[in-house]
Design a protein around this motif. Structure first.
Motif, PDB file in Angstrom:
ATOM      1  N   SER A  38     -41.560 110.312  21.168  1.00 21.81           N
ATOM      2  CA  SER A  38     -41.113 109.967  22.494  1.00 21.81           C
ATOM      3  C   SER A  38     -39.561 110.325  22.503  1.00 21.81           C
ATOM      4  O   SER A  38     -39.016 110.689  23.636  1.00 21.81           O
ATOM      5  N   ALA A  39     -38.932 110.226  21.300  1.00 19.95           N
ATOM      6  CA  ALA A  39     -37.393 110.373  21.313  1.00 19.95           C
ATOM      7  C   ALA A  39     -36.987 112.002  21.845  1.00 19.95           C
ATOM      8  O   ALA A  39     -35.861 112.145  22.009  1.00 19.95           O
ATOM      9  N   SER A  40     -38.013 112.840  21.634  1.00 27.15           N
ATOM     10  CA  SER A  40     -37.595 114.127  22.253  1.00 27.15           C
ATOM     11  C   SER A  40     -37.333 114.281  23.531  1.00 27.15           C
ATOM     12  O   SER A  40     -36.730 115.254  24.056  1.00 27.15           O
ATOM     13  N   TRP A  41     -37.552 113.218  24.247  1.00 27.50           N
ATOM     14  CA  TRP A  41     -37.385 113.319  25.615  1.00 27.50           C
ATOM     15  C   TRP A  41     -35.778 112.725  26.143  1.00 27.50           C
ATOM     16  O   TRP A  41     -35.483 112.395  27.307  1.00 27.50           O
ATOM     17  N   ALA A  42     -35.232 112.168  25.008  1.00 23.79           N
ATOM     18  CA  ALA A  42     -33.900 111.407  25.313  1.00 23.79           C
ATOM     19  C   ALA A  42     -33.016 111.875  26.170  1.00 23.79           C
ATOM     20  O   ALA A  42     -32.267 111.201  26.893  1.00 23.79           O
ATOM     21  N   GLY A  43     -32.646 113.206  26.235  1.00 21.59           N
ATOM     22  CA  GLY A  43     -31.965 113.825  27.086  1.00 21.59           C
ATOM     23  C   GLY A  43     -32.642 114.433  28.422  1.00 21.59           C
ATOM     24  O   GLY A  43     -31.649 114.557  29.509  1.00 21.59           O
ATOM     25  N   VAL A  44     -33.754 114.198  28.650  1.00 22.74           N
ATOM     26  CA  VAL A  44     -34.560 114.589  29.971  1.00 22.74           C
ATOM     27  C   VAL A  44     -34.732 113.379  30.975  1.00 22.74           C
ATOM     28  O   VAL A  44     -34.689 113.274  32.138  1.00 22.74           O
ATOM     29  N   VAL A  45     -34.865 112.213  30.250  1.00 24.12           N
ATOM     30  CA  VAL A  45     -35.300 111.007  31.089  1.00 24.12           C
ATOM     31  C   VAL A  45     -34.096 110.570  31.976  1.00 24.12           C
ATOM     32  O   VAL A  45     -34.353 110.220  33.057  1.00 24.12           O
ATOM     33  N   PRO A  46     -32.856 110.515  31.536  1.00 24.86           N
ATOM     34  CA  PRO A  46     -31.847 109.817  32.149  1.00 24.86           C
ATOM     35  C   PRO A  46     -31.608 110.525  33.780  1.00 24.86           C
ATOM     36  O   PRO A  46     -31.699 109.702  34.793  1.00 24.86           O
ATOM     37  N   PRO A  47     -31.750 111.809  33.856  1.00 25.81           N
ATOM     38  CA  PRO A  47     -31.609 112.188  35.240  1.00 25.81           C
ATOM     39  C   PRO A  47     -32.888 111.761  36.186  1.00 25.81           C
ATOM     40  O   PRO A  47     -32.641 111.494  37.348  1.00 25.81           O
ATOM     41  N   PRO A 181     -33.996 118.986  12.691  1.00 24.44           N
ATOM     42  CA  PRO A 181     -35.265 118.607  11.864  1.00 24.44           C
ATOM     43  C   PRO A 181     -35.462 117.482  11.210  1.00 24.44           C
ATOM     44  O   PRO A 181     -36.619 117.186  10.934  1.00 24.44           O
ATOM     45  N   GLU A 182     -34.547 116.991  10.727  1.00 23.34           N
ATOM     46  CA  GLU A 182     -34.843 115.773   9.804  1.00 23.34           C
ATOM     47  C   GLU A 182     -35.834 114.657  10.222  1.00 23.34           C
ATOM     48  O   GLU A 182     -36.511 114.212   9.276  1.00 23.34           O
ATOM     49  N   PRO A 183     -35.761 114.015  11.453  1.00 22.92           N
ATOM     50  CA  PRO A 183     -36.510 113.011  11.593  1.00 22.92           C
ATOM     51  C   PRO A 183     -38.042 113.756  11.487  1.00 22.92           C
ATOM     52  O   PRO A 183     -39.122 112.968  11.115  1.00 22.92           O
ATOM     53  N   PRO A 252     -33.982 131.932  29.132  1.00 19.67           N
ATOM     54  CA  PRO A 252     -33.514 133.084  28.159  1.00 19.67           C
ATOM     55  C   PRO A 252     -32.701 132.479  27.049  1.00 19.67           C
ATOM     56  O   PRO A 252     -32.053 131.662  27.461  1.00 19.67           O
ATOM     57  N   GLY A 253     -32.801 133.085  25.754  1.00 19.92           N
ATOM     58  CA  GLY A 253     -32.159 132.607  24.471  1.00 19.92           C
ATOM     59  C   GLY A 253     -32.372 131.236  24.275  1.00 19.92           C
ATOM     60  O   GLY A 253     -31.468 130.682  23.446  1.00 19.92           O
ATOM     61  N   VAL A 254     -33.515 130.710  24.400  1.00 22.10           N
ATOM     62  CA  VAL A 254     -33.842 129.202  24.180  1.00 22.10           C
ATOM     63  C   VAL A 254     -35.032 129.124  23.057  1.00 22.10           C
ATOM     64  O   VAL A 254     -36.002 130.102  23.362  1.00 22.10           O
ATOM     65  N   SER A 255     -34.898 128.549  22.365  1.00 21.43           N
ATOM     66  CA  SER A 255     -36.095 128.236  21.274  1.00 21.43           C
ATOM     67  C   SER A 255     -37.123 127.710  21.847  1.00 21.43           C
ATOM     68  O   SER A 255     -36.983 127.095  23.034  1.00 21.43           O
ATOM     69  N   HIS A 256     -38.214 127.139  20.948  1.00 21.09           N
ATOM     70  CA  HIS A 256     -39.103 126.428  21.428  1.00 21.09           C
ATOM     71  C   HIS A 256     -39.027 124.970  21.745  1.00 21.09           C
ATOM     72  O   HIS A 256     -39.802 124.492  22.700  1.00 21.09           O
ATOM     73  N   TRP A 257     -38.167 124.690  21.353  1.00 19.19           N
ATOM     74  CA  TRP A 257     -37.470 123.107  21.530  1.00 19.19           C
ATOM     75  C   TRP A 257     -36.926 123.130  22.567  1.00 19.19           C
ATOM     76  O   TRP A 257     -35.793 122.543  22.684  1.00 19.19           O
ATOM     77  N   VAL A 258     -37.413 123.235  23.980  1.00 18.75           N
ATOM     78  CA  VAL A 258     -36.875 123.027  25.156  1.00 18.75           C
ATOM     79  C   VAL A 258     -36.122 121.641  25.444  1.00 18.75           C
ATOM     80  O   VAL A 258     -34.901 121.589  25.930  1.00 18.75           O
ATOM     81  N   PRO A 259     -37.031 120.749  25.143  1.00 21.34           N
ATOM     82  CA  PRO A 259     -36.339 119.468  25.729  1.00 21.34           C
ATOM     83  C   PRO A 259     -35.089 118.829  24.996  1.00 21.34           C
ATOM     84  O   PRO A 259     -34.130 118.326  25.591  1.00 21.34           O
ATOM     85  N   GLU A 260     -34.979 119.397  23.903  1.00 23.48           N
ATOM     86  CA  GLU A 260     -33.919 118.945  23.161  1.00 23.48           C
ATOM     87  C   GLU A 260     -32.665 120.190  23.398  1.00 23.48           C
ATOM     88  O   GLU A 260     -31.404 119.483  23.424  1.00 23.48           O
TER      89      GLU A 260
END
Length: 281
Positions: A38-47, A181-183, A252-260
């Motif tokens: 669930s930590a992957s949503w840390a930047g998406v949840v506040p808005p 990637p460390e976590p 454009p120009g974004v990797s697979h890891w969109v939420p982060e």
């Protein structure tokens, strides 16, 4: 109005969940991908919370320490979908919005296809409709998805991922553009936490796999053109499997890891989608 959730139960197992925002707000269930939490949503949840939504972000089956069944059959997609419905029930949400990335998007597609009466809107990030994915696997997508075959052998990935402190997992994830990637490396290098997430892939060979019907609910699909795992053919083919209102957005120009990588941009897209299709409509 229900109380704030920190855990919920499904099939007798205990799941961890982050519950944010007003308790009486429209519910958004945010489903993470592999190998994340669930930590992957840390930047998406506040808005979303600032806009008045209640966001429920669970650590899914195989990820929550209290929900790691050992058998592959426990990771059949119908049971993963059942976990989401159990969470919504625990929150008192008869209908809700669903947002999913990677494997979370795959579950969200099936959920929206099978339980359209419960799902107000679908936002799928990275992963296309399962039927579009299956069709693309007959072509170049098969090369992108080589790792799915590697994950099929029970115990093999677990053994290789713990060699030299997770060096192989670190190299693979860094190659996809994962910001930190460390976590995920720590998760995959520990057999106690690796087998559950890998079992999602192993359950694909069970009868039914990811099969689902056409999607009738309002759908936003966000794909990024530097995704090393999921190609353009399946992304563009998804529209053919959606009957409801549909919007396809390419980052454009974004990797697979969109939420982060692009949390603010993703949150803005989600908010626009939810505003266009509110729960009370």
């Amino acid at each position: 109005m229900t109380a704030r959730l920190t855990r919920f139960t499904s099939e007798g197992m205990t799941f961890d969940v982050l519950d944010s925002g007003p308790l009486d707000g429209p519910v958004v269930v945010a489903l993470h991908g592999f190998p994340q939490t669930s930590a992957s949503w840390a930047g998406v949840v506040p808005p979303l919370v600032a806009a008045g939504y209640r966001v429920l972000a669970p650590d899914q089956r195989g990820y929550s320490p209290g929900a790691r069944p050992p058998d592959i059959a426990s990771y059949a997609v119908a049971r993963l979908v059942g976990d989401v419905l159990a969470l919504a029930d625990a929150a008192g949400a008869e209908r809700f919005h669903v947002l999913g990335h990677d494997w979370g998007a795959a579950v969200a597609w099936v959920l929206a296809g099978v339980h359209a009466d419960r799902v107000a809107t679908l936002t799928a990030v990275s992963v296309p409709h399962p039927a579009a994915m299956a069709r693309a696997l007959a072509g170049s997508q098969a090369l992108r998805s080589w790792y799915m075959a590697f994950f099929q052998v029970p115990g093999l990935a677990e053994r290789l991922f713990r060699v030299r402190g997770g060096a192989l997992a670190r190299r693979l994830l860094a190659g996809t553009g994962m910001p930190d990637p460390e976590p995920a490396v720590s998760m995959l290098a520990d057999p106690a936490s690796a087998t559950g997430p890998l079992s999602w892939y192993r359950a694909l060979r069970l009868p039914g796999g990811l099969r689902t019907g056409r999607t009738a609910v309002p759908t936003l699909y966000v794909w990024s053109d530097r995704d090393t795992a999921l190609g353009r053919r399946a992304a563009e083919g998804t529209a053919a499997h959606v009957d409801g209102p549909y919007r396809f957005v390419v980052l454009p120009g974004v990797s697979h890891w969109v939420p982060e990588e692009r949390p603010a941009e993703l949150a803005a897209l989600v908010l626009g989608h939810l505003a266009a299709h509110p729960l009370d409509r």
